[in-house]
Design a protein around this motif. Structure first.
Motif, PDB file in Angstrom:
ATOM      1  N   ILE A 157       0.851  -1.194   0.000  1.00 42.86           N
ATOM      2  CA  ILE A 157       0.000   0.000   0.000  1.00 42.86           C
ATOM      3  C   ILE A 157       0.886   1.243   0.000  1.00 42.86           C
ATOM      4  O   ILE A 157       1.779   1.375   0.839  1.00 42.86           O
ATOM      5  CB  ILE A 157      -0.915   0.006   1.239  1.00 42.86           C
ATOM      6  CG1 ILE A 157      -1.833  -1.225   1.223  1.00 42.86           C
ATOM      7  CG2 ILE A 157      -1.737   1.287   1.304  1.00 42.86           C
ATOM      8  CD1 ILE A 157      -2.655  -1.383   2.485  1.00 42.86           C
TER       9      ILE A 157
ATOM     10  N   VAL B 211      -2.937   5.579  -1.175  1.00 45.41           N
ATOM     11  CA  VAL B 211      -3.950   4.549  -0.915  1.00 45.41           C
ATOM     12  C   VAL B 211      -4.200   4.434   0.581  1.00 45.41           C
ATOM     13  O   VAL B 211      -5.346   4.270   1.025  1.00 45.41           O
ATOM     14  CB  VAL B 211      -3.512   3.190  -1.499  1.00 45.41           C
ATOM     15  CG1 VAL B 211      -4.489   2.090  -1.094  1.00 45.41           C
ATOM     16  CG2 VAL B 211      -3.419   3.273  -3.016  1.00 45.41           C
TER      17      VAL B 211
ATOM     18  N   SER C 157      -6.273  -4.654  -0.802  1.00 42.92           N
ATOM     19  CA  SER C 157      -6.704  -3.330  -0.349  1.00 42.92           C
ATOM     20  C   SER C 157      -8.224  -3.233  -0.291  1.00 42.92           C
ATOM     21  O   SER C 157      -8.783  -2.575   0.589  1.00 42.92           O
ATOM     22  CB  SER C 157      -6.158  -2.248  -1.292  1.00 42.92           C
ATOM     23  OG  SER C 157      -4.757  -2.216  -1.270  1.00 42.92           O
TER      24      SER C 157
END
Length: 375
Positions: free
Chosen positions: A38, A42, A94
């Motif tokens: 990540i 994000v 995610s």
């Protein structure tokens, strides 16, 4: 109802919904970034999902609390925390992580207004401010416990969230046994969840603007502070490990917001909390030494909880006939500010780096000093 008994179950529930389900994300972010690849942008978006969920949930809580009862709302908050954190513990992308963060974030908005309502109905008036601020200090307990668990579990964030889930179920059961079962079927109360007088609305403008600014200028600290520490090469690992615990322990001082607001006044309490909140970001953005970093953690932990306690008292003083709105509105606006703060913070960090982002948000927090609560 005995106020101490309510604090004994309310404080740990807030510890679960705020400390575990909401703010623990920033603590484990370095490990999440490594495991799920990540980037800062994000990470900021994912963090904003928690605050967005909070905004939605707190509106729902204020709309439907009188219909379903405060007790049911509190239990729903505990269930949302358990489900959300269990999803986080098994997330492998995610998207899955975002879903878990969103559901867990709902628990925070569902838990705050009901306790204010329970306190109004069951606690003596002279003990209400103190009870509200001590239950609110559960955020600090959850933060400190999160920091301690991560030290022992190291980078095993999945096991951390699994334990959080188990603890949330235990706290849920305790609240089920202790919180009185009440239900207000009055249509008047159900349709006037957001009822305010014109005079109250006029007095609320400074509170509204202040809450938005302070929310926007605090989200970055919860989300990115520990990730920043990992990039400070000359900082001892021991301090990085106990950083979150220091924030949590310092936050216990926030439980005295009700006491200090009575002794030195709401205005002085508000100004002190805002000054310390901004200082915590400046220290972390300007220095990489042990003492400034430790002082930053102490300053942020104590000022954030103290500040939210002051906003609660400020809101309840304005909306005298609607304590749930008095508590819920500042928290809603804080979270709304944090939605934008997390999103913008991630973008700024990606462009200019963490240090510049922390200094920028420190300056934003000081704008809130122009909005002052009236005694």
């Amino acid at each position: 109802m005995n106020s101490k008994k309510l604090i004994m179950v309310g404080l740990p529930m807030i510890a679960v919904t705020y400390g575990f389900a909401r703010f623990s994300y920033g603590l484990v972010l370095p490990y999440l970034r490594e495991s799920l690849e990540i980037n800062p942008s994000v990470a900021g978006v994912l963090s904003s999902l928690s605050y967005l969920a909070y905004c939605i949930a707190i509106v729902l809580a204020m709309l439907y609390m009188q219909k379903v009862g405060s007790r049911m709302m509190i239990l729903t908050a505990g269930i949302a925390a358990a489900i959300g954190m269990s999803i986080i513990s098994i997330a492998n992308s995610s998207l899955a992580l975002g879903i878990g963060i969103f559901i867990a974030g709902l628990s925070t908005g569902l838990s705050s207004p009901p306790y204010a309502d329970v306190i109004k109905k069951w606690v003596d008036q002279d003990k209400r401010s103190t009870t509200n601020t001590w239950i609110n200090a559960g955020t600090s307990l959850g933060t400190a416990l999160t920091g301690g668990m991560v030290i022992f579990l190291a980078s095993n964030w999945r096991m951390t969230y699994l334990l959080f889930t188990l603890i949330s179920i235990i706290i849920l059961i305790l609240n089920y046994k202790v919180i009185p079962q009440t239900k207000d079927t009055s249509k008047t109360h159900q349709t006037q969840a957001f009822h305010v007088t014109k005079k109250e609305l006029v007095h609320a403008y400074p509170l509204i603007l202040s809450s938005l600014l302070l929310g926007a200028s605090s989200a970055h600290y919860w989300t990115f502070s520990r990730d920043l520490l990992f990039q400070m090469e000359n900082l001892p690992q021991a301090l990085i490990q106990v950083f979150w615990i220091i924030i949590g322990i310092a936050g216990v001082l926030g439980g005295f917001a009700g006491y200090f607001s009575e002794k030195i006044g709401l205005l002085s309490s508000y100004r002190i909390s805002v000054i310390l909140l901004g200082a915590s970001s400046l220290l972390l953005g300007l220095f990489t030494n042990i003492l400034p970093v430790a002082l930053s953690a102490i300053s942020f932990g104590s000022s954030y909880i103290f500040m939210t306690g002051v906003l609660i008292i400020w809101g309840i003083h304005i909306f005298k006939t609607n304590s749930s709105l008095g508590l819920g509105l500042p928290f809603l606006l804080l979270a709304l500010g944090q939605v934008f703060g997390s999103f913008i913070g991630g973008a700024v960090a990606g462009l200019l780096g963490y240090e510049a982002m922390f200094i920028l948000f420190a300056l934003i927090s000081y704008i809130a000093l122009i909005f002052n609560p009236k005694e």
